[in-house]
Design a protein around this motif. Structure first.
Motif, PDB file in Angstrom:
ATOM      1  N   CYS A   1      15.940   7.632  -6.341  1.00 25.34           N
ATOM      2  CA  CYS A   1      15.180   6.391  -6.305  1.00 25.34           C
ATOM      3  C   CYS A   1      14.741   6.009  -7.719  1.00 25.34           C
ATOM      4  CB  CYS A   1      13.971   6.534  -5.388  1.00 25.34           C
ATOM      5  SG  CYS A   1      12.679   7.609  -6.043  1.00 25.34           S
ATOM      6  N   ALA A   2      14.148   4.849  -7.845  1.00 23.13           N
ATOM      7  CA  ALA A   2      13.743   4.355  -9.161  1.00 23.13           C
ATOM      8  C   ALA A   2      12.652   5.218  -9.781  1.00 23.13           C
ATOM      9  CB  ALA A   2      13.267   2.910  -9.044  1.00 23.13           C
ATOM     10  N   GLY A   3      11.927   5.962  -8.952  1.00 19.82           N
ATOM     11  CA  GLY A   3      10.843   6.783  -9.470  1.00 19.82           C
ATOM     12  C   GLY A   3      11.298   8.060 -10.145  1.00 19.82           C
TER      13      GLY A   3
ATOM     14  N   VAL B   1       0.838  -1.204   0.000  1.00 19.76           N
ATOM     15  CA  VAL B   1       0.000   0.000   0.000  1.00 19.76           C
ATOM     16  C   VAL B   1       0.871   1.252   0.000  1.00 19.76           C
ATOM     17  CG1 VAL B   1      -1.639   1.338   1.387  1.00 19.76           C
ATOM     18  CG2 VAL B   1      -1.990  -1.113   1.039  1.00 19.76           C
ATOM     19  N   LEU B   2       1.962   1.230   0.757  1.00 20.16           N
ATOM     20  CA  LEU B   2       2.873   2.383   0.750  1.00 20.16           C
ATOM     21  C   LEU B   2       3.447   2.617  -0.637  1.00 20.16           C
ATOM     22  CD1 LEU B   2       4.851   2.063   4.116  1.00 20.16           C
ATOM     23  CD2 LEU B   2       3.334   3.928   3.421  1.00 20.16           C
ATOM     24  N   ALA B   3       3.812   1.545  -1.336  1.00 23.00           N
ATOM     25  CA  ALA B   3       4.345   1.686  -2.699  1.00 23.00           C
ATOM     26  C   ALA B   3       3.287   2.279  -3.623  1.00 23.00           C
ATOM     27  CB  ALA B   3       4.810   0.329  -3.222  1.00 23.00           C
ATOM     28  N   GLU B   4       2.043   1.839  -3.483  1.00 17.83           N
ATOM     29  CA  GLU B   4       0.960   2.377  -4.320  1.00 17.83           C
ATOM     30  C   GLU B   4       0.711   3.848  -4.008  1.00 17.83           C
ATOM     31  OE1 GLU B   4      -2.187  -0.277  -3.316  1.00 17.83           O
ATOM     32  OE2 GLU B   4      -1.530  -1.860  -4.712  1.00 17.83           O
ATOM     33  N   ILE B   5       0.800   4.223  -2.729  1.00 17.18           N
ATOM     34  CA  ILE B   5       0.631   5.625  -2.346  1.00 17.18           C
ATOM     35  C   ILE B   5       1.751   6.469  -2.935  1.00 17.18           C
ATOM     36  CG2 ILE B   5       0.807   7.208  -0.367  1.00 17.18           C
ATOM     37  CD1 ILE B   5      -0.825   5.182   1.231  1.00 17.18           C
ATOM     38  N   ALA B   6       2.989   5.953  -2.888  1.00 15.13           N
ATOM     39  CA  ALA B   6       4.124   6.689  -3.460  1.00 15.13           C
ATOM     40  C   ALA B   6       3.945   6.894  -4.949  1.00 15.13           C
ATOM     41  CB  ALA B   6       5.424   5.938  -3.169  1.00 15.13           C
TER      42      ALA B   6
ATOM     43  N   LEU C   1       9.871   6.795   1.861  1.00 16.55           N
ATOM     44  CA  LEU C   1       8.814   6.011   2.485  1.00 16.55           C
ATOM     45  C   LEU C   1       9.300   4.637   2.949  1.00 16.55           C
ATOM     46  CD1 LEU C   1       7.062   8.280   1.363  1.00 16.55           C
ATOM     47  CD2 LEU C   1       5.425   6.582   0.591  1.00 16.55           C
ATOM     48  N   GLY C   2      10.554   4.290   2.637  1.00 20.75           N
ATOM     49  CA  GLY C   2      11.112   3.034   3.096  1.00 20.75           C
ATOM     50  C   GLY C   2      10.719   1.833   2.264  1.00 20.75           C
ATOM     51  N   VAL C   3      10.130   2.092   1.091  1.00 22.56           N
ATOM     52  CA  VAL C   3       9.714   0.985   0.233  1.00 22.56           C
ATOM     53  C   VAL C   3      10.896   0.404  -0.526  1.00 22.56           C
ATOM     54  CG1 VAL C   3       8.214   0.329  -1.686  1.00 22.56           C
ATOM     55  CG2 VAL C   3       7.406   1.967   0.030  1.00 22.56           C
ATOM     56  N   GLU C   4      11.869   1.255  -0.873  1.00 20.63           N
ATOM     57  CA  GLU C   4      13.068   0.759  -1.559  1.00 20.63           C
ATOM     58  C   GLU C   4      14.291   1.456  -0.973  1.00 20.63           C
ATOM     59  OE1 GLU C   4      14.432   3.353  -5.252  1.00 20.63           O
ATOM     60  OE2 GLU C   4      12.599   2.246  -5.709  1.00 20.63           O
TER      61      GLU C   4
END
Length: 465
Positions: free
Chosen positions: A358-360, A330-335, A345-348
């Motif tokens: 980051c990859a984004g 869910v955190l990744a989807e929010i990001a 957010l600590g997802v990656e």
């Protein structure tokens, strides 16, 4: 002979069409045992006024039923006439439902197979559009002294069956009856007696296997119908898991209301961990998200667990999840959906290459918080706005509450007690002791939140303490 078992045609007149609130005013019953035919009819005092519309339609007035016996006085004699017979009626769910509820009010249970003559007419005469009783009477030229009285309408159905046999032949009618009555076939090795005694009532059922192993827990508005459908895998009640292991017994606990059924189902799922229930529903790693303000300027989400923190008394929780994997997803989807940085957010994790984001960054999904292009206050504000949509709601009451569900047929009331989204247990109305294990979980939170948005008919909310 159209049927191999004793059967009966039944027709009722009632004070209205609500199967719980309205009452029976007249019963017409034609019982057939082979070639023997018996009739039974009586007016019934409904113990409530007959509306003028119904009085005009049926011709049954309040004065006519005033001195007649209430259903409770005839129930003991009537039940043996019905029990175990195949009951035929036009829209049989209406008549059977009314009868079953009236028997429940006096503590008796009616359990009979049923045949709907509306469905039979459609199968026998598919070329006709209308299959209500007036249309059938007109179509076959049936001669009746009156209409909208119980015995007259029961006689109309008997005449319809006789006319169908005369027009189409007994074998054709028997085959149509078999098709209408066709029940899903139980798989080999499943004893029909296991399901015969299950009630046609709301409740929660447990299928047990060898060595007292719980195989499946389910909830249904009609327990017997759903269990038969599930074991036969006919798809009538949706896609339920196929039980491949030997079945030794099936237990059912009847419930007063929908909320009570959900709560009981959830408790049994947690306690029994049934083999065929979806594993995600049995997960016991409840977690949520909190914002950590202690690491630099950026707010960073942290996953917290219910076994370490009392969620029922913790403010500023975002989302309830069955596992940390679900929370991180869910955190990744929010990001991705809000241009937030997945590394913040600590997802990656960031790459070790100096200056790399980051990859984004490359895809435009991150606005550059990881490489200094977006300041912390702006990123924090957008993060708070995104998380606000999944924030766990604060407890809206100053004290514990009881959701009271009442069976409109029997008058039995049950209280389900909650405090700070935590289910404390259930009890009969007026009792003090609670049955059930206190718990805070995602299912209880969602269930109570949904109830508060749209309370169920026949229930009420009471503040405690």
């Amino acid at each position: 002979m159209l049927f191999d078992i004793p059967w009966a045609i039944v027709d009722l007149e009632t004070t209205g069409g609500h199967i719980g609130r309205d009452r029976i005013t007249e019963i017409g019953l034609i019982m057939l045992d082979g070639d023997q035919l018996r009739r039974y009819q009586t007016l019934v005092n409904p113990l409530q006024p007959i509306p003028p519309f119904i009085e005009n339609m049926t011709g049954i007035s309040n004065e006519m039923v005033q001195a007649q016996p209430p259903f409770a006085d005839i129930a003991g004699a009537l039940l043996p006439m019905l029990q175990g017979r195949l009951l035929l009626a036009h829209n049989v769910r209406f008549d059977y439902g009314f009868l079953r509820n009236e028997f429940r009010r006096v503590g008796l249970r009616l359990q009979s197979a049923t045949l709907c003559t509306v469905k039979l007419s459609r199968r026998l005469y598919p070329q006709h559009f209308k299959h209500n009783l007036d249309s059938i009477i007109q179509r076959h030229g049936l001669q009746l002294p009156e209409r909208h009285r119980a015995m007259a309408d029961a006689e109309a159905l008997l005449l319809f069956l006789q006319a169908a046999v005369a027009e189409l032949g007994e074998e054709v009618v028997q085959e149509a009856i078999r098709q209408v009555l066709a029940q899903p076939e139980l798989p080999p090795g499943v004893d029909a007696a296991l399901v015969d005694e299950l009630p046609d009532l709301p409740g929660v059922y447990t299928i047990w296997g060898e060595q007292d192993a719980a195989l499946y827990v389910g909830r249904a508005s009609n327990v017997r119908g759903k269990v038969v459908s599930q074991l036969a895998q006919d798809g009538k009640y949706g896609k339920e898991p196929s039980i491949q292991r030997p079945i030794r017994r099936i237990e059912c606990q009847e419930t007063v209301g929908e909320l009570g059924a959900h709560l009981l189902e959830q408790r049994l799922l947690r306690e029994l961990q049934p083999f065929y229930n979806h594993r995600s529903r049995l997960a016991n790693d409840l977690c949520s998200i909190q914002l950590d303000h202690g690491q630099g300027e950026f707010m960073r989400p942290a996953i917290v667990y219910a076994d370490q923190l009392d969620f029922s008394r913790t403010a500023d929780l975002y989302g309830l999840f069955r596992s940390p994997k679900e929370a991180r997803k869910v955190l990744a989807e929010i990001a991705n959906g809000n241009g937030l940085c997945q590394s913040v957010l600590g997802v990656e994790a960031l790459t070790s290459r100096k200056g790399a984001g980051c990859a984004g960054i490359g895809s435009g999904r991150c606005r550059g918080a990881c490489i200094g292009k977006e300041a912390a206050p702006q990123h924090n504000m957008r993060l708070m706005q995104a998380l606000a949509r999944i924030k766990v709601k604060p407890w809206p009451f100053p004290s514990p509450v009881a959701v009271v569900e009442t069976d409109e047929v029997t008058g039995v009331a049950v209280e389900h007690v909650f405090d700070r989204w935590c289910y404390l247990g259930s009890r009969a109305a007026g009792e003090q002791a609670l049955a059930g294990t206190p718990s805070f979980d995602i299912d209880t939170y969602k269930l109570l939140d949904a109830y508060l948005k749209k309370p169920a008919e026949g229930s009420s909310l009471r503040l405690l303490g």
